[in-house]
Scaffold this active site. Structure first.
Site, PDB file in Angstrom:
ATOM      1  N   CYS A  55       1.095  -1.203  -0.432  1.00 23.89           N
ATOM      2  CA  CYS A  55       0.217   0.417   0.285  1.00 23.89           C
ATOM      3  C   CYS A  55       1.077   1.690   0.064  1.00 23.89           C
ATOM      4  CB  CYS A  55      -0.926  -0.049   1.511  1.00 23.89           C
ATOM      5  SG  CYS A  55      -2.131   1.727   1.218  1.00 23.89           S
ATOM      6  N   CYS A  59       0.448   4.925   6.664  1.00 28.42           N
ATOM      7  CA  CYS A  59      -0.574   4.506   7.792  1.00 28.42           C
ATOM      8  C   CYS A  59       0.868   4.334   8.695  1.00 28.42           C
ATOM      9  CB  CYS A  59      -1.571   3.464   7.402  1.00 28.42           C
ATOM     10  SG  CYS A  59      -2.499   4.445   7.093  1.00 28.42           S
ATOM     11  N   CYS A  62       0.888   0.273  10.428  1.00 22.21           N
ATOM     12  CA  CYS A  62      -0.049  -1.005   9.221  1.00 22.21           C
ATOM     13  C   CYS A  62       1.047  -1.101   8.687  1.00 22.21           C
ATOM     14  CB  CYS A  62      -0.055   0.124   7.900  1.00 22.21           C
ATOM     15  SG  CYS A  62      -1.478  -1.447   7.478  1.00 22.21           S
ATOM     16  N   CYS A 100     -16.425  -9.766   5.187  1.00 23.48           N
ATOM     17  CA  CYS A 100     -15.280  -8.892   4.792  1.00 23.48           C
ATOM     18  C   CYS A 100     -14.171  -9.113   4.497  1.00 23.48           C
ATOM     19  CB  CYS A 100     -14.861  -7.712   6.364  1.00 23.48           C
ATOM     20  SG  CYS A 100     -16.759  -6.653   7.280  1.00 23.48           S
ATOM     21  N   CYS A 132     -19.006  -6.935   3.353  1.00 19.12           N
ATOM     22  CA  CYS A 132     -18.143  -5.304   2.522  1.00 19.12           C
ATOM     23  C   CYS A 132     -17.000  -5.733   2.297  1.00 19.12           C
ATOM     24  CB  CYS A 132     -17.867  -4.984   4.570  1.00 19.12           C
ATOM     25  SG  CYS A 132     -17.039  -3.451   5.404  1.00 19.12           S
ATOM     26  N   CYS A 192     -18.955   2.010   7.230  1.00 15.42           N
ATOM     27  CA  CYS A 192     -18.053   1.381   8.519  1.00 15.42           C
ATOM     28  C   CYS A 192     -17.708   2.104   8.345  1.00 15.42           C
ATOM     29  CB  CYS A 192     -18.032  -0.126   7.896  1.00 15.42           C
ATOM     30  SG  CYS A 192     -17.418  -1.500   9.138  1.00 15.42           S
ATOM     31  N   ARG A 264     -19.112  -2.647  16.655  1.00 18.98           N
ATOM     32  CA  ARG A 264     -17.950  -3.720  15.744  1.00 18.98           C
ATOM     33  C   ARG A 264     -16.574  -3.492  17.386  1.00 18.98           C
ATOM     34  NH1 ARG A 264     -20.807  -6.214  11.996  1.00 18.98           N
ATOM     35  NH2 ARG A 264     -21.970  -4.405  10.988  1.00 18.98           N
TER      36      ARG A 264
END
Length: 326
Positions: A55, A59, A62, A100, A132, A192, A264
């Site tokens: 990616c 972040c 991550c 998901c 999702c 979400c 959640r």
């Protein structure tokens, strides 16, 4: 008894909730939860990383970021449609009714990867499960095509407050996150959207993030509450572990602010005791991610989750639909 829904919460009001004596906060949250969502039922959701690593975002939490990993071997690897659908069938047989799927992208890639995503969504929906997707930013047309394929929800977390955000992420602005959410909502797909605690933020930062969510109209239908999993090799690898009772406070406050959203209990649950997880259920969490892996971090195993819910006296959706326990 119905519960009134507000969209005008102030940061000061939310901060005051977060700082209530825990017993008082739990009492208030449970009162709201029992009124808005009678019957303490928990939805089981399963999460699969379809495309892992590579990616372009930076972040700080991550391990899938190219900025945080030197492993380039899997940067463009993506699971094919049928293996993903096989995992979805297994998740359904284990009791999950929401599947998901995650792609480690800054934004959705058109062409074959996106066509495969649409096929996966249609396949999951064809099994009678909610579908999702989380895959970064998207265009209006992509959002519309996902809606046409039957997508139930699109996950795009705020992560933290607007004020703390640039200490965690610099490759995408907070406004771009909000614009992605607007595109999803415009296409008729449910949201979400939640965040993470334990990244060096203040209590006021937590209140500020919750205020962004609670002033959306309508509220996000799904609000994941995550605790940081400090992954080796990321800038936050040495961050002190979050305090489980602080996650309980976030769940309780989210339930008060957004009475009819699914709250959640998500990443970080593996590090929490059974008792702390049960407090989260008492505080108003009505969904857990179910299975051994949550994207690239661990998650409590299926048997342990079933025992936890049984001991708490909570009804899960595999019991509602009559599926036999393994």
């Amino acid at each position: 008894m119905s519960v009134s829904t507000r969209h005008d919460w102030t940061i000061e009001e939310i901060n005051a909730l977060l700082e209530l004596p825990l017993i008082d906060l739990l009492w208030q949250a449970q009162t709201v939860h029992r009124s808005a969502n009678p019957g303490y039922k928990v939805q089981l959701a399963s999460l699969l990383s379809v495309k892992t690593g590579g990616c372009e975002e930076d972040c700080s939490y991550c391990s899938q970021s190219i900025h945080n990993s030197s492993d380039v071997s899997a940067f463009e690897a993506q699971m094919q449609v049928e293996p993903v659908l096989q995992r979805a069938r297994a998740a359904k047989e284990a009791g999950a009714d929401r599947f998901c799927m995650g792609w480690a992208w800054r934004e959705i890639r058109d062409g074959a990867p996106f066509e495969a995503m649409l096929e996966m969504v249609r396949g999951v929906r064809g099994m009678g499960m909610e579908a999702c997707v989380t895959a970064g930013m998207l265009t209006d047309q992509q959002a519309e095509r996902l809606a046409e394929a039957g997508l139930t929800a699109y996950n795009h977390n705020l992560d933290t407050s607007p004020e703390h955000y640039d200490r965690i992420i610099t490759t995408r602005s907070y406004q771009e996150r909000l614009e992605t959410l607007q595109r999803v909502r415009k296409a008729g797909v449910t949201l979400c959207c939640g965040g993470i605690i334990g990244m060096g933020e203040t209590v006021r930062d937590r209140a500020s993030m919750l205020q962004v969510l609670a002033t959306m109209d309508p509220h996000p239908e799904s609000v994941p509450v995550n605790g940081l999993v400090a992954v080796e090799g990321t800038p936050l690898e040495s961050q002190e572990p979050f305090e489980p009772l602080e996650l309980v406070r976030m769940v309780a406050t989210a339930r008060i602010l957004m009475p009819y959203s699914r709250v959640r209990l998500s990443a970080g649950r593996e590090s929490m005791s059974r008792e702390a997880q049960i407090l989260c259920l008492q505080a108003g969490a009505d969904s857990i991610f179910y299975g051994d892996v949550l994207l690239t971090t661990g998650n409590p195993d299926v048997d342990a989750d079933r025992q936890l819910l049984a001991d708490a006296g909570v009804t899960a959706n595999w019991q509602e639909c009559g599926a036999a326990a393994a």
